[in-house]
Design a protein around this motif. Structure first.
Motif, PDB file in Angstrom:
ATOM      1  N   PRO A  71       0.626  -1.197   0.155  1.00 21.56           N
ATOM      2  CA  PRO A  71      -0.018  -0.032   0.028  1.00 21.56           C
ATOM      3  C   PRO A  71       0.897   1.137   0.111  1.00 21.56           C
ATOM      4  CG  PRO A  71       0.207  -0.842   2.096  1.00 21.56           C
ATOM      5  CD  PRO A  71       0.973  -2.091   1.238  1.00 21.56           C
ATOM      6  N   PRO A  72       0.185   2.341   0.032  1.00 25.14           N
ATOM      7  CA  PRO A  72       1.195   3.353  -0.139  1.00 25.14           C
ATOM      8  C   PRO A  72       1.862   3.837   1.307  1.00 25.14           C
ATOM      9  CG  PRO A  72      -1.086   4.076  -1.034  1.00 25.14           C
ATOM     10  CD  PRO A  72      -1.051   2.766  -0.440  1.00 25.14           C
ATOM     11  N   PRO A  73       2.820   4.290   1.577  1.00 25.39           N
ATOM     12  CA  PRO A  73       3.606   5.255   0.451  1.00 25.39           C
ATOM     13  C   PRO A  73       4.516   4.330  -0.385  1.00 25.39           C
ATOM     14  CG  PRO A  73       4.672   5.154   2.513  1.00 25.39           C
ATOM     15  CD  PRO A  73       3.562   4.511   2.812  1.00 25.39           C
ATOM     16  N   TRP A  74       4.426   2.803  -0.404  1.00 27.78           N
ATOM     17  CA  TRP A  74       5.249   2.044  -1.054  1.00 27.78           C
ATOM     18  C   TRP A  74       4.431   1.550  -2.188  1.00 27.78           C
ATOM     19  CZ3 TRP A  74       3.613   0.981   4.049  1.00 27.78           C
ATOM     20  CH2 TRP A  74       4.718   1.209   5.127  1.00 27.78           C
ATOM     21  N   ARG A  75       3.434   1.985  -2.288  1.00 29.83           N
ATOM     22  CA  ARG A  75       2.451   1.616  -3.435  1.00 29.83           C
ATOM     23  C   ARG A  75       3.261   0.857  -4.658  1.00 29.83           C
ATOM     24  NH1 ARG A  75       1.558   4.026  -7.808  1.00 29.83           N
ATOM     25  NH2 ARG A  75       2.932   5.927  -7.480  1.00 29.83           N
ATOM     26  N   GLY A  76       2.465  -0.376  -4.573  1.00 28.84           N
ATOM     27  CA  GLY A  76       2.993  -1.025  -5.769  1.00 28.84           C
ATOM     28  C   GLY A  76       4.032  -2.391  -5.357  1.00 28.84           C
ATOM     29  N   PHE A  77       5.097  -2.603  -5.990  1.00 30.16           N
ATOM     30  CA  PHE A  77       5.589  -3.825  -5.496  1.00 30.16           C
ATOM     31  C   PHE A  77       7.187  -3.330  -5.135  1.00 30.16           C
ATOM     32  CE2 PHE A  77       8.184  -7.342  -7.284  1.00 30.16           C
ATOM     33  CZ  PHE A  77       7.351  -8.531  -6.906  1.00 30.16           C
ATOM     34  N   ASN A  78       7.357  -3.331  -3.694  1.00 32.80           N
ATOM     35  CA  ASN A  78       8.370  -2.692  -3.225  1.00 32.80           C
ATOM     36  C   ASN A  78       9.271  -4.057  -2.763  1.00 32.80           C
ATOM     37  OD1 ASN A  78      10.493  -1.565  -1.396  1.00 32.80           O
ATOM     38  ND2 ASN A  78       8.898  -2.116   0.411  1.00 32.80           N
ATOM     39  N   LEU A  79      10.502  -4.098  -3.037  1.00 33.64           N
ATOM     40  CA  LEU A  79      11.527  -5.072  -2.785  1.00 33.64           C
ATOM     41  C   LEU A  79      12.382  -4.505  -1.605  1.00 33.64           C
ATOM     42  CD1 LEU A  79      12.015  -6.249  -6.274  1.00 33.64           C
ATOM     43  CD2 LEU A  79      11.163  -7.584  -4.560  1.00 33.64           C
ATOM     44  N   GLY A  80      12.659  -3.383  -1.113  1.00 34.93           N
ATOM     45  CA  GLY A  80      13.282  -2.785  -0.173  1.00 34.93           C
ATOM     46  C   GLY A  80      12.803  -3.433   1.361  1.00 34.93           C
ATOM     47  N   ALA A  81      13.723  -3.798   2.136  1.00 37.17           N
ATOM     48  CA  ALA A  81      13.481  -4.353   3.484  1.00 37.17           C
ATOM     49  C   ALA A  81      13.725  -3.261   4.441  1.00 37.17           C
ATOM     50  CB  ALA A  81      14.233  -5.618   3.800  1.00 37.17           C
ATOM     51  N   ASN A  82      14.402  -2.078   3.863  1.00 36.70           N
ATOM     52  CA  ASN A  82      14.704  -0.969   4.955  1.00 36.70           C
ATOM     53  C   ASN A  82      14.023   0.169   4.671  1.00 36.70           C
ATOM     54  OD1 ASN A  82      15.947  -0.325   2.787  1.00 36.70           O
ATOM     55  ND2 ASN A  82      17.867   0.214   3.581  1.00 36.70           N
ATOM     56  N   CYS A  83      12.913   0.264   4.413  1.00 35.63           N
ATOM     57  CA  CYS A  83      12.218   1.442   3.932  1.00 35.63           C
ATOM     58  C   CYS A  83      10.721   1.356   4.850  1.00 35.63           C
ATOM     59  CB  CYS A  83      11.986   1.777   2.405  1.00 35.63           C
ATOM     60  SG  CYS A  83      11.259   0.338   1.474  1.00 35.63           S
TER      61      CYS A  83
END
Length: 256
Positions: free
Chosen positions: A38-50
């Motif tokens: 969901p927002p704010p990472w909206r889409g396909f997030n692969l980062g583990a530190n955000c």
């Protein structure tokens, strides 16, 4: 109340570089396509530190492995804007580059404005993925990767992935002096922006300069700007808190 169904991306939603240094070399760049985060990472997030939920990130990473279809999962790093490189398989290592000379081991770096650099030996014997933010670039991450892949000067090819473009990347005197103070030729990668003590920095320009000095003249890519295309790529400068996309390179044993 039923939750909305999660949409995961297909391989066709990702960027496949027009780059073929050897028939065994494969590469791709993920995008925001999908609705896993969901927002704010909206889409396909692969980062583990955000800030995203670890379970979602792990699900996304497993999905990447499924789509690649490789025997081994990608090597995900803990990136620290340094110059360390590790062999593929050293998962969760603190490094900013990963390399392999074995088929079926994807090398991955995560970015959201920094420059991903994919390298391959033209004989198909080794590949590497490098995370080149300004600190790592200035400190020599590209030169380290070139030396690792081509210790005897073997021909290499490089592809520059999506990153923040020069018109969108304002930096201060600290960054300018970090480069130009030790390398006057780096001034070619800076343009004054019309305000005191500020310049626009070209990550792709400086990366190309350093690659050429290291003997890598076959360089392509570098056209996509993350800050100008936030619907497709994550951009820290444009959004603040956001996700990360991956640039991956690997050797395909079936091409031998």
């Amino acid at each position: 109340m039923m939750k909305d169904a999660v949409a995961l991306p297909a391989l066709g939603d990702w960027l496949i570089p027009d780059w073929q240094p050897h028939p065994s070399v494969r590469a791709c760049v993920t995008t925001r396509a999908g609705t896993l985060s969901p927002p704010p990472w909206r889409g396909f997030n692969l980062g583990a530190n955000c800030g995203d939920e670890p379970e979602r990130v792990e699900q996304a990473r497993r999905h990447v492995h499924r789509l690649l279809g490789t025997p081994h999962p990608p090597t995900w790093l803990r990136q620290v804007h340094g110059v360390a490189l590790v062999p593929a398989g050293h998962a969760d290592a603190e490094a900013d580059g990963v390399w392999t000379d074995k088929a079926g081991w994807p090398c991955a770096v995560l970015t959201a404005d920094c420059l991903p650099v994919l390298l391959a030996r033209c004989d198909g014997q080794a590949v590497a993925a490098v995370h080149a933010g300004w600190r790592g670039l200035q400190a020599g991450i590209i030169e380290r990767a070139v030396a690792q892949l081509a210790p005897d000067g073997e021909p290499l090819s490089a592809w520059l992935g999506p990153a923040i473009s020069q018109p969108c990347y304002q930096v201060g005197r600290d960054v300018y002096e970090a480069f130009v103070g030790s390398d006057p030729a780096a001034a070619a990668g800076f343009e004054p922006d019309g305000t005191p003590e500020h310049w626009h920095l070209s990550l792709t320009g400086l990366a190309g300069q350093r690659l050429e000095r290291a003997g890598v003249t076959d360089v392509s890519g570098g056209e996509q700007c993350t800050a100008s295309d936030p619907s497709r790529f994550y951009s820290y400068r444009y959004e603040g808190q956001t996700g990360r996309f991956a640039s991956l390179v690997w050797l395909d044993a079936s091409a031998d």
